[in-house]
Design an enzyme around this catalytic site. Structure first.
Site, PDB file in Angstrom:
ATOM      1  N   HIS A 232       2.846  -0.998  -6.110  1.00 64.03           N
ATOM      2  CA  HIS A 232       1.880  -1.751  -6.153  1.00 64.03           C
ATOM      3  C   HIS A 232       2.589  -3.295  -6.639  1.00 64.03           C
ATOM      4  CE1 HIS A 232      -1.788   1.574  -6.367  1.00 64.03           C
ATOM      5  NE2 HIS A 232      -0.973   1.016  -4.770  1.00 64.03           N
ATOM      6  N   GLU A 262       0.723  -0.966   5.413  1.00 66.87           N
ATOM      7  CA  GLU A 262       2.130  -1.242   4.822  1.00 66.87           C
ATOM      8  C   GLU A 262       3.424  -0.401   5.912  1.00 66.87           C
ATOM      9  OE1 GLU A 262       1.317   1.213   1.409  1.00 66.87           O
ATOM     10  OE2 GLU A 262       0.040   0.527   1.047  1.00 66.87           O
ATOM     11  N   GLU A 358       0.083   7.502   4.150  1.00 63.82           N
ATOM     12  CA  GLU A 358       1.376   6.681   3.390  1.00 63.82           C
ATOM     13  C   GLU A 358       2.359   7.369   2.556  1.00 63.82           C
ATOM     14  OE1 GLU A 358      -0.420   4.453   0.091  1.00 63.82           O
ATOM     15  OE2 GLU A 358      -2.608   4.787   0.624  1.00 63.82           O
TER      16      GLU A 358
END
Length: 402
Positions: A232, A262, A358
């Site tokens: 982040h 992503e 992820e």
């Protein structure tokens, strides 16, 4: 001053199209009312952005003011500040009450008008602050308080067909942003420049697909070099250099529904150490996707990927959980803690849940292959193999630039 109203109805204009049909919101409210009845609750006072949006369609912008949704067995009323004019009425399913700021506590006076005084109330224990709870008790004198947050979270975890259709659209928009970012990557470009290309492309695509929606909160994190070490990390003005590891992160927001893409990329051919870590993370990603079957717990998924990485001597470089639920969520109001692919979550996967896969490995600066490696797809849990609704390719065969 004392003659001014504490609250009033400002139904200015006609109702605007919401992201879902009225029947969808009524089904959600029916689920909430069933939870209220089971808990012996006479009225629910919901104050979080995600639950107000989930049950009414209205996504508020607090800016220091309280907002809420009051649900009784008969009514559903959003409570909003006068600064918003008639927009909350136009953008909500059900009724709306506007409170004024002529006197402190007018929000709670409006809530009491709908919920009643001395009743058994349902609240969100994970959102209601100590100060807000004191105001609630002073103005509504509840006979009792029950935390409905766990029940509402369980309801949000199971997606309707209409929600899944919207999430599919969001995943496709995320891919559009990924394509724009990939095209903008060039030696000397700033992270900011690349991020803006992806964001602008997604905003245009959302407007094309949803011409009557509100547009806000779509964003991109594009990181390079050392900046890839955190998932982040915000965008900076760093200029891209040949040999950089890159991280592409697109986040379209459609009426409060967030989706994401992503990807790891390299500007120029990665060295052998980087390629080894990247390929291992891709393998963990693909293995994790294969585990997303009904009947498996979130903890089991995490533990099996842990073992996969441990066998390759890479587990120490993992920094967070392997995935989470999708739906009404955001970077500033959170997500369903009960549907995260972590070792401490025992939720059993069911058809209709939508989760990400992820995995991320972060190799510290100064070590071979330094950087953060992350791939992220969105999966719908089905009766059999999960359905992957992310289309942007991953891995070294596709994401080495130049």
């Amino acid at each position: 001053m004392s003659e001014r109203p504490a609250y009033y109805r400002f139904h200015n204009g006609d109702k605007a199209p919401l992201p879902f049909a009225g029947e969808e919101y009524e089904a959600r409210l029916a689920g909430l009312r069933a939870a209220m009845a089971e808990a012996g609750v006479e009225a629910a006072v919901l104050t979080s952005m995600h639950n107000v949006a989930y049950y009414s369609g209205f996504l508020y912008c607090a800016f220091g003011r309280p907002y809420g949704l009051v649900v009784t067995p008969e009514t559903s009323v959003t409570v909003s500040a006068g600064i918003d004019g008639g927009q909350p009425w136009r953008r909500c399913h059900g009724d709306n009450l506007t409170y004024t700021d002529w006197a402190r506590g007018n929000f709670w006076r409006a809530v009491a008008h709908v919920a009643g005084v001395g009743r058994r109330l349902g609240i969100e224990g994970d959102h209601l602050t100590l100060a807000a709870r004191a105001e609630l008790e002073a103005h509504l004198a509840p006979a009792g308080l029950t935390d409905l947050a766990p029940a509402t979270m369980r309801q949000r975890m199971r997606k309707s067909d209409a929600e899944i259709a919207l999430i599919r659209q969001g995943a496709a928009v995320a891919d559009v942003g990924g394509d724009a970012i990939r095209a903008a990557i060039a030696e000397g470009a700033r992270e900011l420049d690349v991020a803006m290309a992806g964001r602008d492309a997604m905003e245009i695509e959302i407007a094309r697909r949803f011409p009557e929606a509100e547009y806000r909160d779509t964003w991109v994190w594009f990181q390079s070099g050392l900046n890839t070490d955190g998932a982040h990390n915000p965008v900076t003005g760093r200029r891209l250099r040949r040999g950089d590891i890159l991280s592409l992160n697109t986040f379209p927001m459609i009426s409060g529904y967030y989706t994401a893409l992503e990807r790891t990329l390299f500007l120029g051919e990665p060295d052998a150490a980087s390629l080894r870590v990247w390929e291992a993370n891709v393998a963990a990603h693909e293995y994790g996707i294969s585990l997303l079957r009904p009947g498996v717990t979130c903890a089991e998924v995490a533990q099996r990927i842990n073992a996969f990485l441990a066998e390759r001597g890479l587990l120490e470089y993992r920094s967070f959980g392997y995935g989470h639920s999708f739906g009404v969520l955001s970077h500033y109001y959170g997500r369903e803690a009960g549907l995260e692919l972590r070792e401490d979550v025992e939720t059993v996967l069911e058809p209709g849940m939508v989760v990400s896969m992820e995995p991320m490995l972060t190799i510290p600066e100064g070590e071979p292959g330094a950087g953060g490696y992350r791939e992220h797809d969105i999966l719908i849990v089905t009766e059999g193999a999960p359905e992957n609704i992310t289309g942007f390719p991953y891995g070294p065969a596709h994401n080495v630039i130049g």
